[in-house]
Design an enzyme around this catalytic site. Structure first.
Site, PDB file in Angstrom:
ATOM      1  N   ASP A  90       0.862  -1.173   0.000  1.00 27.43           N
ATOM      2  CA  ASP A  90       0.000   0.000   0.000  1.00 27.43           C
ATOM      3  C   ASP A  90       0.901   1.226   0.000  1.00 27.43           C
ATOM      4  OD1 ASP A  90      -2.155   1.640   0.107  1.00 27.43           O
ATOM      5  OD2 ASP A  90      -2.864   0.977   2.070  1.00 27.43           O
ATOM      6  N   ASP A 272      -8.539  -6.940   0.589  1.00 29.41           N
ATOM      7  CA  ASP A 272      -7.685  -7.038   1.772  1.00 29.41           C
ATOM      8  C   ASP A 272      -8.431  -6.412   2.936  1.00 29.41           C
ATOM      9  OD1 ASP A 272      -6.071  -4.367   2.911  1.00 29.41           O
ATOM     10  OD2 ASP A 272      -6.996  -4.089   0.948  1.00 29.41           O
ATOM     11  N   CYS A 310     -14.478 -26.766   9.192  1.00 24.54           N
ATOM     12  CA  CYS A 310     -13.179 -26.210   8.800  1.00 24.54           C
ATOM     13  C   CYS A 310     -12.083 -27.261   8.954  1.00 24.54           C
ATOM     14  CB  CYS A 310     -12.865 -24.990   9.663  1.00 24.54           C
ATOM     15  SG  CYS A 310     -11.267 -24.224   9.315  1.00 24.54           S
ATOM     16  N   CYS A 312      -8.734 -26.315   8.853  1.00 27.29           N
ATOM     17  CA  CYS A 312      -7.493 -25.576   9.073  1.00 27.29           C
ATOM     18  C   CYS A 312      -6.634 -26.307  10.107  1.00 27.29           C
ATOM     19  CB  CYS A 312      -7.795 -24.153   9.524  1.00 27.29           C
ATOM     20  SG  CYS A 312      -8.241 -23.966  11.272  1.00 27.29           S
ATOM     21  N   CYS A 315      -8.290 -26.170  13.643  1.00 23.81           N
ATOM     22  CA  CYS A 315      -9.498 -26.978  13.838  1.00 23.81           C
ATOM     23  C   CYS A 315      -9.194 -28.478  13.799  1.00 23.81           C
ATOM     24  CB  CYS A 315     -10.540 -26.620  12.777  1.00 23.81           C
ATOM     25  SG  CYS A 315     -11.324 -25.013  13.052  1.00 23.81           S
ATOM     26  N   HIS A 341      -6.618 -19.437  12.253  1.00 24.39           N
ATOM     27  CA  HIS A 341      -7.940 -19.911  11.823  1.00 24.39           C
ATOM     28  C   HIS A 341      -8.656 -18.884  10.954  1.00 24.39           C
ATOM     29  CE1 HIS A 341     -12.027 -21.538  11.895  1.00 24.39           C
ATOM     30  NE2 HIS A 341     -12.411 -20.308  12.232  1.00 24.39           N
TER      31      HIS A 341
END
Length: 377
Positions: A90, A272, A310, A312, A315, A341
């Site tokens: 940015d 974003d 999930c 991930c 999890c 997560h």
């Protein structure tokens, strides 16, 4: 470096964007590492493990510390943080206008005081491009003026004109920097930013003007800064028809899972937001059934994962009861696991959106999840 539009479903777009550090599958959510690090203790290795395609860092913050010259001496941002996939930086414009306190805007740029130590700093289009060139990101954002919503129409008109003139200077300076022998990333690309507050006609006029620069990509800036969600969608709907169809579109700083789904439905490719990591650090986690607060007493002896749907790394390994305990005990691991997560959830969300677009089922996906993911359980 090019953008290829693979297919469309109404306004929703499925594409690929080639960069010096790899191909980006779009729509994409960029994981925000403002100071070359994810707040919450995730490393570049962790980002790969949770499916991050693009890391986003900030020009303003890295200029203040460690200093962009330091990053350049270390081989650029990719080597500095050990990340070999695409990076977007940015421009620092938003931070200059939101963090700097007293500032003076002129045609040349902005004079302001550092929010860290108060030292005087000047940043204009050339300075922003020089810093981003030293950082060596794949995508450099143009230096623009960020205004408050709402703002008087007369000031917004002046601001749009100034941002347009600054864009031309950004383009010229980045071209000069990219041709220098010691340039970190000669393939660095410039994205222009559309401004105009909540005035649809000013947005359209500004978009038409900056599109003539034929840049590699374009962003919609100055939204999600206090206006209603309906206002934000209204502006996207107004601007989208005037954004080049063969270039990626980036909606800056947005947003919730529902915002992303609705943004894709309106023709946006890049997103974003600091929110998923910030929320995670305060125990607010996203699931495929809605958002939950892990500090809630009902999770004290809950043996299930954060989200049964999930897969991930968190999890797969930990229970709600354990993560709640970590938060209540103020353990640093709580933030790390929660951020892991939430960012995985966002990366998986855009992956599932891409899959739905590939299969021609995005409309069904939107109907099922846009409202559902905005719920608080």
């Amino acid at each position: 470096m090019s953008f290829t539009l693979l297919k469309k479903e109404d306004k929703a777009r499925r594409g690929i964007f080639e960069t010096p550090h790899g191909t980006i599958q779009t729509p994409v959510f960029m994981n925000v590492g403002t100071q070359a690090a994810i707040k919450g203790g995730l490393s570049a290795f962790d980002l790969k493990n949770i499916g991050c395609q693009v890391e986003l860092s900030n020009t303003y913050h890295l200029h203040l510390r460690p200093g962009d010259e330091v990053v350049k001496k270390m081989g650029g941002l990719h080597k500095f943080m050990n990340w070999d996939r695409p990076i977007l930086t940015d421009s620092g414009g938003f931070q200059v206008f939101s963090l700097a306190g007293l500032r003076k805007i002129t045609e040349e740029g902005v004079s302001f005081s550092s929010h860290i130590d108060g030292r005087k700093i000047f940043m204009g289009p050339e300075e922003s491009m020089n810093i981003q060139s030293n950082l060596g990101s794949d995508i450099a954002m143009a230096f623009d003026e960020c205004i408050e919503n709402p703002a008087p129409r007369s000031y917004v008109e002046q601001s749009c004109e100034r941002t347009y003139r600054w864009l031309g200077r950004c383009k010229d300076q980045l071209e000069r920097r990219s041709q220098m022998a010691d340039t970190v990333n000669p393939g660095q690309m410039l994205f222009g930013i559309n401004q105009g507050g909540t005035y649809a006609d000013l947005r359209i006029e500004h978009m038409k003007k900056i599109a003539k620069y034929d840049l590699p990509g374009y962003a919609i800036g100055g939204l999600a800064v206090g206006e209603s969600t309906e206002e934000m969608y209204r502006i996207i709907d107004a601007v989208e028809p005037y954004m080049p169809g063969d270039k990626p579109r980036y909606l800056m700083g947005v947003g919730t899972p529902s915002n992303i789904i609705e943004g894709v439905a309106r023709g946006v490719d890049f997103f974003d937001c600091v929110m998923p990591a910030r929320n995670a650090r305060h125990a607010k986690l996203f699931t495929w059934s809605g958002a939950i607060n892990m500090k809630n007493a009902k999770y004290e002896t809950d043996p299930s994962p954060i989200d049964p749907e999930c897969d991930c790394p968190v999890c797969r390994r930990y229970t709600r009861a354990y993560i709640r305990h970590l938060f209540k005990a103020d353990e640093m691991l709580a933030m790390r696991l929660a951020v892991c997560h939430n960012l995985y959830f966002y990366n998986k969300l855009t992956e599932r959106i891409r899959d739905a677009l590939d299969n021609g089922t995005f409309g069904e996906f939107r109907d099922k999840y846009s409202e559902k993911l905005s719920r608080r359980i």
